[in-house]
Design an enzyme around this catalytic site. Structure first.
Site, PDB file in Angstrom:
ATOM      1  N   GLU A 176       0.814  -1.224   0.000  1.00 11.58           N
ATOM      2  CA  GLU A 176       0.000   0.000   0.000  1.00 11.58           C
ATOM      3  C   GLU A 176       0.841   1.265   0.000  1.00 11.58           C
ATOM      4  O   GLU A 176       1.268   1.726   1.058  1.00 11.58           O
ATOM      5  CB  GLU A 176      -0.944   0.019   1.214  1.00 11.58           C
ATOM      6  N   LYS A 218      -2.572  -2.105  -3.109  1.00 10.60           N
ATOM      7  CA  LYS A 218      -3.605  -1.212  -2.555  1.00 10.60           C
ATOM      8  C   LYS A 218      -3.193   0.229  -2.812  1.00 10.60           C
ATOM      9  O   LYS A 218      -2.493   0.835  -2.002  1.00 10.60           O
ATOM     10  CB  LYS A 218      -3.764  -1.479  -1.049  1.00 10.60           C
TER      11      LYS A 218
HETATM   12  P1  13P Z   1      -9.385   4.291   4.086  1.00 14.26           P
HETATM   13  O1  13P Z   1     -10.251   3.558   3.090  1.00 14.26           O
HETATM   14  O2  13P Z   1     -10.165   4.959   5.177  1.00 14.26           O
HETATM   15  O3  13P Z   1      -8.404   5.189   3.399  1.00 14.26           O
HETATM   16  O4  13P Z   1      -8.551   3.198   4.847  1.00 14.26           O
HETATM   17  C1  13P Z   1      -7.990   2.190   4.139  1.00 14.26           C
HETATM   18  C2  13P Z   1      -6.678   1.860   4.710  1.00 14.26           C
HETATM   19  O5  13P Z   1      -6.431   0.737   5.097  1.00 14.26           O
HETATM   20  C3  13P Z   1      -5.674   2.935   4.765  1.00 14.26           C
HETATM   21  O6  13P Z   1      -4.453   2.406   5.129  1.00 14.26           O
END
Ligand code: 13P
Length: 338
Positions: A176, A218
């Site tokens: 991510e 992600k």
């Molecule tokens: P949000 O969808 O609130 O951005 O959170 C997702 C997430 O895991 C951020 O690290």
């Protein structure tokens, strides 16, 4: 490493018609969310809240749940492990393993995500507890003079080392790299930074010998900053996001599970739906939302037992809307019908 097993988990995480619930708010973040609904952030309240989500009908739209360390060890009020509630819903337990961000030396205003030391040991304990995927979030801000390539590269390198350690432990890494929506930057700026970040991340994953079939990406969507004015058109976000990913993300990656990043609930759904309607990309595309799935149930719950059915209904509705979006079958009318 058993790549076939990792790939099977990754494919299940991104199977169309379901998506990931990010319920991995750190103690500080969940306190902020609870403050907003006047609920004290005690261990029991956090447990009750998350148990409520994991017991809701909406779990049929949830392929996996990202947990915070505290939650993966907790039992429901009746003694059932919370992990078991997730497994019983045919959903996969996952775990956030980064330890947050620290200032990056020599890069004022930029951060590095930490938590690699002793990660192998922690992963093996989480595997024994049932976790089959993990999450590590790198944070990239867009502001005056940032981001700089040195900071992007340091964060991409950490993501790649994390991903390699996960795979060695039989755990699918969610990679991510989040470009924040904070600020007033335009969509073109987000587009350029997203491409640079993703290219750098996949270079580092290659150098770390991470087989991409055993991971899930992600990313943020390509979107303008919160303060940019009236915002971009839904189709513009969808077209630009697909184009940026096509230019930088290899097709060996099984799937993309977007973060919501502070987008309004319905807008996050509309963007995902628009991308899946356009199609023409080699990956599954679904959600891995935190706020866009939980804002409505948190508001409906407000910490009161009698509100549990209404809160579960609110969660189920948002999960269903996003499940439809993962198929490119969501329509505004579905929101009103509910
Ligand atoms: P949000 O969808 O609130 O951005 O959170 C997702 C997430 O895991 C951020 O690290």
């Amino acid at each position: 490493m058993n790549l076939a097993a990792l790939n099977a988990i990754a494919e299940k995480m991104v199977a169309p018609g379901r998506g990931i619930l990010a319920a991995d708010e750190s103690s500080g973040t969940i306190k902020k969310r609870f403050d907003a609904i006047n609920v004290e952030s005690t261990e029991e309240n956090r447990r009750d809240y998350r148990e409520m989500l994991f017991r809701s009908e909406g779990m049929k739209y949830v392929s996996g749940v990202i947990l915070y360390d505290e939650t993966i060890w907790q039992n429901a009020a009746d003694g059932t492990p919370l992990v078991k509630l997730i497994q019983d819903a045919d959903s996969i337990p996952g775990i956030k393993v980064d330890e947050g961000v620290q200032p990056l030396s020599h890069f004022p205003g930029e951060t590095i995500t930490v938590g690699l030391d002793r990660l192998a040991e922690r992963l093996s304990k989480y595997f024994d507890q049932g976790a089959r995927f993990a999450k590590w979030r790198a944070v990239i801000d867009i502001a005056d003079g940032v981001p700089n390539f040195g900071a992007i590269k340091a964060n991409a390198h950490a993501l790649a080392r994390y991903a390699a350690l996960c795979q060695a432990a039989g755990i699918v890494p969610i990679v991510e790299p989040e470009i924040l929506m904070d600020g007033a930057h335009d969509i073109e700026t987000c587009d350029g930074v997203t491409r640079l970040v993703l290219k750098t991340v996949f270079d580092e994953l290659y150098d770390a010998r991470v087989p991409l079939e055993g991971m899930v990406l992600k990313p943020n969507m390509v979107i303008c900053g919160k303060g940019c004015g009236k915002g971009a058109h839904v189709d513009d976000v969808a077209i630009r996001t697909i184009a940026a990913l096509k230019a930088t993300v290899p097709s060996a990656v099984p799937g993309i599970a977007y973060l919501s990043g502070g987008q309004a609930d319905e807008l996050a759904t509309a963007h995902l739906d628009a991308m899946n309607r356009i199609g023409g990309f080699p990956w599954k595309m679904t959600f891995s939302y935190g706020r866009a799935l939980q804002a409505a149930p948190q508001k409906a719950w407000a910490g009161k037992k009698e509100n549990v059915p209404a809160a579960q209904k609110a969660f189920t509705h948002r999960a269903k809307m996003n499940a439809l979006a993962s198929l490119g079958q969501w329509e505004g009318a579905h929101e009103k019908a509910a």
